[in-house]
Design an enzyme around this catalytic site. Structure first.
Site, PDB file in Angstrom:
ATOM      1  N   HIS A  80      33.275  50.755  52.426  1.00 47.55           N
ATOM      2  CA  HIS A  80      32.863  50.318  51.092  1.00 47.55           C
ATOM      3  C   HIS A  80      33.977  50.491  50.064  1.00 47.55           C
ATOM      4  O   HIS A  80      34.665  51.515  50.057  1.00 47.55           O
ATOM      5  CB  HIS A  80      31.635  51.117  50.640  1.00 47.55           C
ATOM      6  N   GLY A 161      39.578  59.743  29.256  1.00 45.81           N
ATOM      7  CA  GLY A 161      40.301  60.591  30.193  1.00 45.81           C
ATOM      8  C   GLY A 161      41.747  60.172  30.379  1.00 45.81           C
ATOM      9  O   GLY A 161      42.231  59.226  29.751  1.00 45.81           O
ATOM     10  N   ALA A 169      39.726  63.759  43.063  1.00 41.41           N
ATOM     11  CA  ALA A 169      38.497  62.991  42.849  1.00 41.41           C
ATOM     12  C   ALA A 169      38.724  61.572  42.351  1.00 41.41           C
ATOM     13  O   ALA A 169      37.766  60.814  42.189  1.00 41.41           O
ATOM     14  CB  ALA A 169      37.585  63.731  41.869  1.00 41.41           C
TER      15      ALA A 169
END
Length: 333
Positions: A80, A161, A169
């Site tokens: 995916h 961010g 991550a």
């Protein structure tokens, strides 16, 4: 403000990690974990949460924390598309909550986790602040590996961010959208090219069904006793425009052109009761039948694997709330 959120996490092969993600949600009073589905081939888990917006966002923060600690994107492989350990977090209105409420919530939440975890956040769907980020596929362009080199380029910087991936991550997409049904159809074939051709023809961008996204994959499920198959994996963005039965019928007709039959289908997560009842109507199930009987008729028409009536979101939420109430009552202690 009642909302649903369906975080997609890039881990589907380590049950102990998925357990920790689920625990982060269930440890928050008022956040109800309605469903969790893991796909080893996609190496992805989808968790369905519902409740008031405060407990839900608190639970999601805990989930992000666990994912950052447990998942290293440099070691992640799967079918995916993905950009991060927590790949996508959508907010969906329930009850009297509006999509505008969810847009505001998504933007507030995105800014919050970006600041707390030093995590690049992209806003998508109705929460997007740029037209070129409304489609999740555009946000995911190049996936994790491509985004690593592109994130600092003009136009690819995050909405919140740092303009660099988190060391383990990656990045996360946060959005607001109507109810999405994640729906896969497995072919009685291992021909992935056929699945990809069907996906191109059935999806909206290829001139197919409106509000439908689709791609073709190969799925391996030997541990569940299922053979390797080719799969048409889809997101149905508005079942009131394109119902589930039309997706099934269309894929069946396209596969039949190559002499291939459909083996089964599956839901990833839940679907609204109304989506099932539309299938039941198409299948000729009597309107006066009990709702669970009509749900069963819908599942038989779609050949849904491992179907249970509580895959209908409203029934699942009722069951989970009742169980929680029972556990909290004096007689349930």
């Amino acid at each position: 403000m009642l909302v649903e959120s369906v975080p997609n996490v890039s881990e589907g092969r380590r049950p102990e990690v998925v357990d920790k993600l689920a625990d982060a949600i269930e440890s928050i009073d008022g956040a109800f974990l309605l469903d969790r589905t893991s796909d080893p081939s996609h190496n992805r888990s989808v968790l369905t949460i519902a409740g008031e917006h405060g407990p839900v966002t608190t639970a999601l923060e805990g989930l992000v924390s666990v994912a950052i600690h447990e998942i290293d994107m440099d070691a992640h492989e799967g079918e995916h598309p993905r950009i991060g350990a927590v790949d996508v977090i959508p907010f969906v209105p329930l009850g009297s909550t509006t999509i505008e409420d969810c847009i505001e919530l998504a933007r507030e939440f995105g800014a919050r986790i970006a600041g707390r975890y030093d995590l690049p956040v992209y806003l998508y769907a109705r929460a997007a602040m740029r037209a070129d980020r409304e489609r999740l596929a555009d946000v995911r362009r190049g996936q994790y590996e491509g985004l690593r080199s592109e994130i600092g380029q003009r136009g690819r910087e995050p909405d919140f961010g740092p303009a660099q991936l988190h060391p383990s991550a990656g990045a996360v997409a946060v959005g607001a959208r109507p109810f999405l049904i994640a729906y896969n159809i497995n072919l009685e074939s291992t021909d992935v090219d056929l699945a990809k051709r069907i996906a191109r023809r059935v999806r909206e961008s290829g001139g197919g069904l409106p509000k439908l996204q689709a791609n073709g994959f190969e799925v391996h499920e030997r541990e569940r006793g299922h053979p390797t198959r080719a799969q048409v994996s889809m997101n149905l963005l508005d079942f009131s425009v394109t119902p589930l039965w039309l997706v099934w019928d269309s894929v069946r007709e396209l596969a039949a052109e190559d002499g291939v039959r459909l083996a089964e289908s599956e839901l990833v997560g839940l679907a609204p009761t109304a989506a099932f009842l539309a299938v039941a109507d198409h299948a000729g199930a009597p309107e006066g039948d009990p709702i669970r009987q009509r749900l069963r008729a819908a599942s038989e028409y779609l050949r849904l694997r491992d179907f249970a009536p509580t895959q209908a979101l409203e029934l699942r939420l009722e069951a989970v709330q009742a169980s929680d109430d029972q556990a909290r009552s004096p007689s349930g202690r």
